[in-house]
Design a protein around this motif. Sequence first.
Motif, short mmCIF file in Angstrom:
data_model
loop_
_atom_site.label_atom_id
_atom_site.label_comp_id
_atom_site.label_asym_id
_atom_site.label_seq_id
_atom_site.Cartn_x
_atom_site.Cartn_y
_atom_site.Cartn_z
N ASP A 67 0.61 -0.66 -0.11
CA ASP A 67 0.37 -0.05 -0.02
C ASP A 67 0.73 1.50 0.35
O ASP A 67 0.65 2.33 0.12
CB ASP A 67 -0.76 -0.22 1.56
CG ASP A 67 -1.75 -0.93 0.72
OD1 ASP A 67 -2.56 -1.61 0.08
OD2 ASP A 67 -2.55 -1.62 2.13
N ASP A 68 2.41 0.96 0.24
CA ASP A 68 2.64 2.40 0.39
C ASP A 68 2.58 3.59 -1.35
O ASP A 68 2.95 3.19 -2.11
CB ASP A 68 4.38 2.04 0.61
CG ASP A 68 4.61 1.38 1.55
OD1 ASP A 68 4.38 1.52 1.78
OD2 ASP A 68 5.60 0.84 1.56
N SER B 176 4.72 6.24 8.71
CA SER B 176 3.52 7.14 8.77
C SER B 176 2.38 6.63 8.94
O SER B 176 0.81 7.13 9.28
CB SER B 176 3.32 8.52 8.96
OG SER B 176 2.25 8.98 9.45
N GLN B 177 2.15 6.93 7.28
CA GLN B 177 1.24 6.85 6.42
C GLN B 177 0.30 5.29 6.80
O GLN B 177 -0.90 4.79 6.60
CB GLN B 177 1.29 6.83 4.73
CG GLN B 177 0.05 7.89 4.17
CD GLN B 177 -1.02 6.65 3.67
OE1 GLN B 177 -0.79 6.11 3.70
NE2 GLN B 177 -2.43 7.10 2.85
N ARG B 178 1.22 3.74 7.11
CA ARG B 178 0.53 2.85 7.07
C ARG B 178 -0.12 3.07 8.53
O ARG B 178 -1.07 1.89 8.53
CB ARG B 178 1.60 2.05 7.05
CG ARG B 178 2.12 1.21 5.57
CD ARG B 178 3.34 0.65 6.06
NE ARG B 178 3.66 0.58 6.05
CZ ARG B 178 5.49 0.35 5.85
NH1 ARG B 178 5.15 0.48 4.30
NH2 ARG B 178 6.71 0.65 6.87
N ASP C 174 -4.23 7.81 6.32
CA ASP C 174 -4.43 8.83 6.18
C ASP C 174 -3.61 10.28 6.16
O ASP C 174 -2.76 10.68 6.93
CB ASP C 174 -5.48 9.53 7.50
CG ASP C 174 -5.86 11.23 7.06
OD1 ASP C 174 -6.89 11.96 6.68
OD2 ASP C 174 -5.19 12.45 7.13
N ALA C 175 -3.45 10.62 4.58
CA ALA C 175 -2.12 11.43 3.97
C ALA C 175 -2.19 12.56 4.88
O ALA C 175 -0.33 12.80 5.27
CB ALA C 175 -2.43 11.53 2.36
N GLU C 176 -3.04 13.66 4.94
CA GLU C 176 -2.94 14.64 5.74
C GLU C 176 -2.39 14.63 6.84
O GLU C 176 -0.67 15.50 7.82
CB GLU C 176 -3.55 15.41 5.63
CG GLU C 176 -4.10 16.60 4.67
CD GLU C 176 -2.57 17.31 4.72
OE1 GLU C 176 -2.81 18.03 5.32
OE2 GLU C 176 -2.27 16.80 3.74
N VAL D 106 1.48 6.88 17.78
CA VAL D 106 1.53 6.15 18.87
C VAL D 106 -0.14 6.98 19.75
O VAL D 106 -1.17 6.86 20.14
CB VAL D 106 1.77 5.36 20.00
CG1 VAL D 106 0.91 5.06 21.26
CG2 VAL D 106 2.29 4.33 19.43
N ASP D 107 0.49 8.55 20.09
CA ASP D 107 -0.08 9.18 20.97
C ASP D 107 -1.53 9.53 20.27
O ASP D 107 -2.32 10.35 20.07
CB ASP D 107 0.95 10.94 21.06
CG ASP D 107 1.95 10.31 22.49
OD1 ASP D 107 1.80 9.67 22.91
OD2 ASP D 107 2.52 11.33 22.03
N ARG D 108 -1.18 10.10 18.90
CA ARG D 108 -1.67 10.40 18.07
C ARG D 108 -3.57 8.99 17.95
O ARG D 108 -4.27 10.13 17.85
CB ARG D 108 -1.45 10.57 16.86
CG ARG D 108 -2.47 11.61 15.43
CD ARG D 108 -2.94 12.80 16.35
NE ARG D 108 -1.46 13.67 15.94
CZ ARG D 108 -1.48 14.44 14.83
NH1 ARG D 108 -1.80 14.69 14.05
NH2 ARG D 108 -0.27 15.07 14.65
N LEU D 109 -3.06 8.15 17.71
CA LEU D 109 -4.04 7.19 17.38
C LEU D 109 -4.57 6.52 18.71
O LEU D 109 -5.62 6.92 19.23
CB LEU D 109 -3.06 6.26 17.20
CG LEU D 109 -2.45 5.30 16.07
CD1 LEU D 109 -1.80 4.20 15.83
CD2 LEU D 109 -3.97 5.60 14.96
#
Lengths: 194, 179
Positions: free
Chosen positions: A42-43, B14-16, B20-22, B61-64
Motif C-alpha cells: 500500500d505504500d 506514518s501513512q501505514r 490518512d495522508a494529511e 501512538v499518541d495520535r492514535l
Amino acid sequence: MTQDDDRIWLEALAGRSGGDRSPVAREAEALRAGILARVVVDDPPVDAVDAAREDELIERAARVGLLPRLRRDARGVWWTPWRGALAAAALGGLVVAIGLVTRPAVEPQPVLRAPAGVVRLEADDPLRLQRQILSELRDLGVPATGYERLDRRGVDADLPQPIPADVRSVLARHGIPLPDDSVLRVEIAAKAAP
Amino acid sequence: MLDRSFFAVLYRESQRAVRDAETARDLVQETFIKIWQRCATFHGDSELLPWIRTILRHAIVDRLRRHEREVPLERDGTMSPEVERRVASLAAQAAPPEDVLDRRQLNECFRRCWERFASACPTQATVMAWIVEDGLSNEEVSVLLGRTPGATREFISQCRKRARTYLAEWHAMAFGARG
C-alpha cells in the motif's frame, strides 16, 4: 489464553519462535508472514523534494521558535530569497550537528556470493553502504535489520515473495544477486588498501 | 536536508499507521520539529534512522490514542468460547498454508481481514506491525507505549485477542482445511 501463551505469541510474532511448533507459535508465525507480505502493497509514492512541504516545515519551525519569525510584509520582497537560504542552512546544520550526512550516491562495489548464502560486498565505507541498503529496503516496506560483526557490517532482510520489481531494482543497483529463498543476508567489508 | 533524506521513509510508516495522508504528513513534520529540539540528546552511539523512527512512533501512538474510541473487548465481537476452542483445535492440526490453499487467495483474505482490524483497532494493528518489522520485545513495546511491563503484557494479550477476532476468517482459511 494464558500469560505464557501471550509471551510465546509475542516472541513468534517478532520472529523469535526458536523452533517452537506449538499452535500458539504457529499461529503467530502465520500472522507474521501475513503482515510481512502485506507491508509492501500500500505504500504511496512520495516526492523526495517538495518545496511546498519544505516551506511548511520552515513555517512550523518558526512558529515554535526554532527559526526567527520571517515576516515578508514587514521586510519587503527582497527578504524572500534569504528566507529559503536561512532555512536550508539551518536544516543542513541540524544534520551536520547530529553528525551524519546521508549521501544518496551508490558507490560501486565488488560482489561475491559466499557458499553459505551470504552475499559479501566490499565498499570504501561499509557503514554508509549498510545504512543505504537498509534505508532503501525499509523505504519499500521490506523489514531489514542491520548488525555489526567483527570488521563487517551486515544486513538481514525477509524479502516478500515473489520479490517485487522495486526491491529487485534496489538489489540490482547494489550488485546483490537475488537469494534462493526469501532470506537476504549481506555482509559488507572494507575494501583492502591498495 | 532532513526532509529530503527522511521524509519518504517516515511518511510511509506514518501513512501505514494512521491511514490518512494529511495526518501522516503532519506527524512527520511534528517529528522533524522534535528532532530539531532534541538533537543534543542524540549521542551518535546508535543509528540515526532508528532514533528518528522511535520519535515518530511515539508521535503515532499518541495520535492514535487521542483518536481511538476504546471498544470494550467483550462487546467487540470477540469469539465465543466455542469458536475459541475450535480455532485452537484447528491451529493444532494445522498444515502450512501453502500446502492447503492458493497463497494469493489466502493473502487476499488476510489483507481484507487486516484492513478491518486496522480500522477498528489502529493502535494494536500498528504496534503488531512494528513488532513484526523490528522484532520488538515486551520491554521495547513498553517503552514505546509509555506503559509498565505488566500493562504492556495486558496490551499484547489484547492485541492477540482482537487480532484473532478480526482475522478469524483468514485463520479458518489458513488453518482450517484439515479441521
